[in-house]
Design an enzyme around this catalytic site. Structure first.
Site, short mmCIF file in Angstrom:
data_model
loop_
_atom_site.label_atom_id
_atom_site.label_comp_id
_atom_site.label_asym_id
_atom_site.label_seq_id
_atom_site.Cartn_x
_atom_site.Cartn_y
_atom_site.Cartn_z
N ARG A 13 -18.64 -36.64 49.75
CA ARG A 13 -18.68 -38.12 49.80
C ARG A 13 -18.29 -38.63 51.20
NH1 ARG A 13 -15.55 -42.27 51.31
NH2 ARG A 13 -13.74 -41.25 50.37
N ASP A 14 -17.03 -38.58 51.52
CA ASP A 14 -16.59 -39.07 52.84
C ASP A 14 -17.27 -38.25 53.93
OD1 ASP A 14 -15.14 -40.57 54.64
OD2 ASP A 14 -13.18 -40.08 53.82
N HIS A 205 -4.61 -39.06 53.04
CA HIS A 205 -6.04 -38.94 53.38
C HIS A 205 -6.15 -39.20 54.89
CE1 HIS A 205 -10.43 -39.92 52.35
NE2 HIS A 205 -10.32 -40.45 53.56
N CYS A 238 -16.02 -43.08 58.40
CA CYS A 238 -16.39 -44.25 57.60
C CYS A 238 -17.38 -45.08 58.39
CB CYS A 238 -15.14 -45.07 57.27
SG CYS A 238 -15.53 -46.60 56.43
N ASN A 247 -12.71 -36.32 58.34
CA ASN A 247 -11.43 -36.04 57.70
C ASN A 247 -10.89 -34.74 58.28
OD1 ASN A 247 -13.26 -37.44 55.58
ND2 ASN A 247 -11.20 -37.73 54.82
P1 HMG Z 1 -22.83 -57.14 48.93
O1 HMG Z 1 -24.04 -57.12 49.81
O2 HMG Z 1 -21.79 -58.18 49.19
O3 HMG Z 1 -23.14 -57.16 47.37
O4 HMG Z 1 -22.17 -55.69 48.99
P2 HMG Z 1 -24.16 -57.89 46.45
O5 HMG Z 1 -23.49 -57.94 45.12
O6 HMG Z 1 -24.63 -59.16 47.10
O7 HMG Z 1 -25.37 -56.87 46.38
C1 HMG Z 1 -26.26 -56.63 47.45
C2 HMG Z 1 -27.29 -55.63 46.99
O8 HMG Z 1 -26.67 -54.36 46.72
C3 HMG Z 1 -28.00 -56.02 45.70
O9 HMG Z 1 -29.31 -55.47 45.75
C4 HMG Z 1 -27.21 -55.29 44.64
O10 HMG Z 1 -27.94 -55.00 43.49
C5 HMG Z 1 -26.88 -54.00 45.37
P3 HMG Z 1 -30.60 -56.40 46.08
O11 HMG Z 1 -30.58 -57.45 45.00
O12 HMG Z 1 -30.33 -56.98 47.46
O13 HMG Z 1 -31.72 -55.45 46.01
N1 HMG Z 1 -25.64 -53.39 44.86
C6 HMG Z 1 -25.55 -52.11 44.51
N2 HMG Z 1 -26.45 -51.11 44.50
C7 HMG Z 1 -26.01 -49.90 44.07
N3 HMG Z 1 -24.75 -49.66 43.65
C8 HMG Z 1 -23.84 -50.65 43.63
C9 HMG Z 1 -24.23 -51.93 44.07
N4 HMG Z 1 -23.57 -53.10 44.20
C10 HMG Z 1 -24.44 -53.99 44.67
N5 HMG Z 1 -22.59 -50.40 43.22
C11 HMG Z 1 -20.89 -53.88 48.10
C12 HMG Z 1 -20.98 -55.37 48.28
C13 HMG Z 1 -19.48 -53.57 47.61
C14 HMG Z 1 -21.91 -53.44 47.08
C15 HMG Z 1 -21.17 -53.21 49.46
O14 HMG Z 1 -20.34 -53.77 50.42
C16 HMG Z 1 -20.95 -51.72 49.44
O15 HMG Z 1 -21.68 -50.99 48.79
N6 HMG Z 1 -19.92 -51.24 50.19
C17 HMG Z 1 -19.56 -49.84 50.19
C18 HMG Z 1 -19.18 -49.43 51.56
C19 HMG Z 1 -18.77 -47.97 51.56
O16 HMG Z 1 -19.25 -47.16 50.78
N7 HMG Z 1 -17.88 -47.61 52.50
C20 HMG Z 1 -17.40 -46.26 52.61
C21 HMG Z 1 -16.50 -45.84 51.50
S1 HMG Z 1 -14.81 -46.34 51.70
C22 HMG Z 1 -14.16 -45.18 52.82
O17 HMG Z 1 -14.88 -44.38 53.36
C23 HMG Z 1 -12.68 -45.14 53.05
C24 HMG Z 1 -11.98 -43.98 52.30
O18 HMG Z 1 -12.55 -42.74 52.68
C25 HMG Z 1 -10.49 -43.98 52.64
C26 HMG Z 1 -10.21 -44.05 54.15
O19 HMG Z 1 -10.64 -43.16 54.89
O20 HMG Z 1 -9.56 -45.01 54.53
C27 HMG Z 1 -12.13 -44.12 50.78
MG MG Z 2 -12.00 -41.60 54.48
#
Ligand code: HMG
Ligand code: MG
Length: 299
Positions: A13-14, A205, A238, A247
């Site tokens: 994933r990450d 993490h 990220c 990581n």
């Molecule tokens: P948004 O654009 O504000 O949301 O995104 P929305 O509700 O307006 O939806 C936009 C579009 O996305 C729509 O599709 C939804 O259906 C679709 P359209 O109508 O335009 O065709 N949608 C989805 N599709 C699939 N699965 C879903 C989903 N939700 C909406 N679940 C949202 C808001 C949260 C969805 C977006 O910002 C997002 O997906 N963000 C994720 C970012 C991400 O994955 N970042 C990396 C992970 S976190 C990380 O790495 C940190 C960590 O490792 C710890 C660390 O290191 O600190 C965990």
């Molecule tokens: Mg991370």
């Protein structure tokens, strides 16, 4: 006395979420099977996020669908909202991870909402998860520094972790998202958390941008932390933390733990094979110091 360290493998994933070259479902399954062969028991298999935001993760539910069901391995999926957990439930997922951050700006960039709004989403996810007997792990990002806001107050991190715990997360992983922290900051972080929580439910993490992850893990061990997230071959980063590297490599964490007389349960020869295979597939240099040394000296 601490004798065993729990490793949560986040490479699938990450590790992959930031990779530009799309990997096929079969390639991701090969990676996960290789990690299983290396005896990793906690594997984050992907994320149910918007494919517009993180294209590489688009096939996560298909990957999950094809994972073995009858196993003692816990496979989880990262979910940002109700749609995410619904997708995860549809493929029989037994554990999801929710995420927020200790920085407003990072939360906005990463999930397009405020911290409070992220908690509203998390509440919805947790209530659906509980209805289906699904475990929920929590993440807090930017626990020391934020790429947009700079230094973060450790007491803020501790209160966010506490909030996640009170809402029903069984374990909370503190994300040092941009890999800038040094051990003195990490010590202050765990000390602040100890005032709010039983730290046995907390995980470290660490990203390794400045090469400090192993030092930070050592400090975390000294503070009583026994759960660490890591990524095979040091893959990762990220998409919303520009310049942040992968990581800490799982192999390097294993080497540290073994040297300290702590067990991880990992089969290191198999893990090196997994690491070499995925880095070759991605045509990227291996980020594990251990694996590079092992391959240079032994094979
Ligand atoms: P948004 O654009 O504000 O949301 O995104 P929305 O509700 O307006 O939806 C936009 C579009 O996305 C729509 O599709 C939804 O259906 C679709 P359209 O109508 O335009 O065709 N949608 C989805 N599709 C699939 N699965 C879903 C989903 N939700 C909406 N679940 C949202 C808001 C949260 C969805 C977006 O910002 C997002 O997906 N963000 C994720 C970012 C991400 O994955 N970042 C990396 C992970 S976190 C990380 O790495 C940190 C960590 O490792 C710890 C660390 O290191 O600190 C965990
Ligand atoms: Mg991370």
């Amino acid at each position: 006395m601490m004798t065993h360290i729990k490793i949560v493998e986040v490479g699938a994933r990450d590790g992959l979420q930031n990779e530009k070259t799309p990997l096929s479902v079969d390639d991701k399954l090969t990676l996960i099977h290789d990690l299983m062969a290396a005896n990793l028991k906690f594997i984050e298999a992907g994320s149910c996020v918007s494919p517009k935001w993180v294209p590489q993760m688009a096939s996560s539910t298909e990957v999950y669908r094809q994972l073995p069901k009858d196993t003692d391995i816990s496979f989880s999926l990262l979910t940002p909202n109700t749609q995410g957990i619904k997708d995860a439930l549809e493929v029989g997922c037994q554990e999801v991870a929710v995420f927020t951050a200790a920085s407003e700006s990072f939360t906005k960039k990463n999930t397009n909402c405020t911290i409070d709004e992220s908690f509203e989403r998390i509440l919805d996810i947790i209530s659906l998860a509980q209805e289906h007997d699904v475990k929920v792990r929590g993440y807090v990002s930017c626990v020391v520094d934020c790429p947009y806001e700079g230094a973060i107050d450790p007491t803020k991190v501790a209160s966010i972790a506490r909030r996640l715990y009170d809402m029903g997360c069984y374990e909370i992983s503190l994300g040092e998202t941009i890999g800038t922290a040094t051990p003195n900051q990490v010590r202050r972080l765990w000390q602040a958390c100890r005032d709010e929580l039983d730290i046995s439910i907390l995980a470290g993490h660490f990203h390794d941008t400045y090469g400090m992850a192993i030092a930070n893990i050592y400090e975390s061990l000294e503070q009583g932390i026994a759960i660490f997230d890591a990524s095979v071959g040091g893959l990762g980063g990220c998409p919303y933390a520009k310049g942040a590297s992968g990581n800490v490599a799982t192999e390097d964490v294993h080497y540290l733990m073994t040297g300290l007389g702590l067990s991880t349960g990992i089969d290191i020869d198999k893990l090196v094979q997994a690491s070499h295979a995925i880095c070759q597939k991605l045509a990227r240099p291996n980020g594990s110091k251990f694996t590079n040394a092992y391959l240079a000296n032994c094979h």
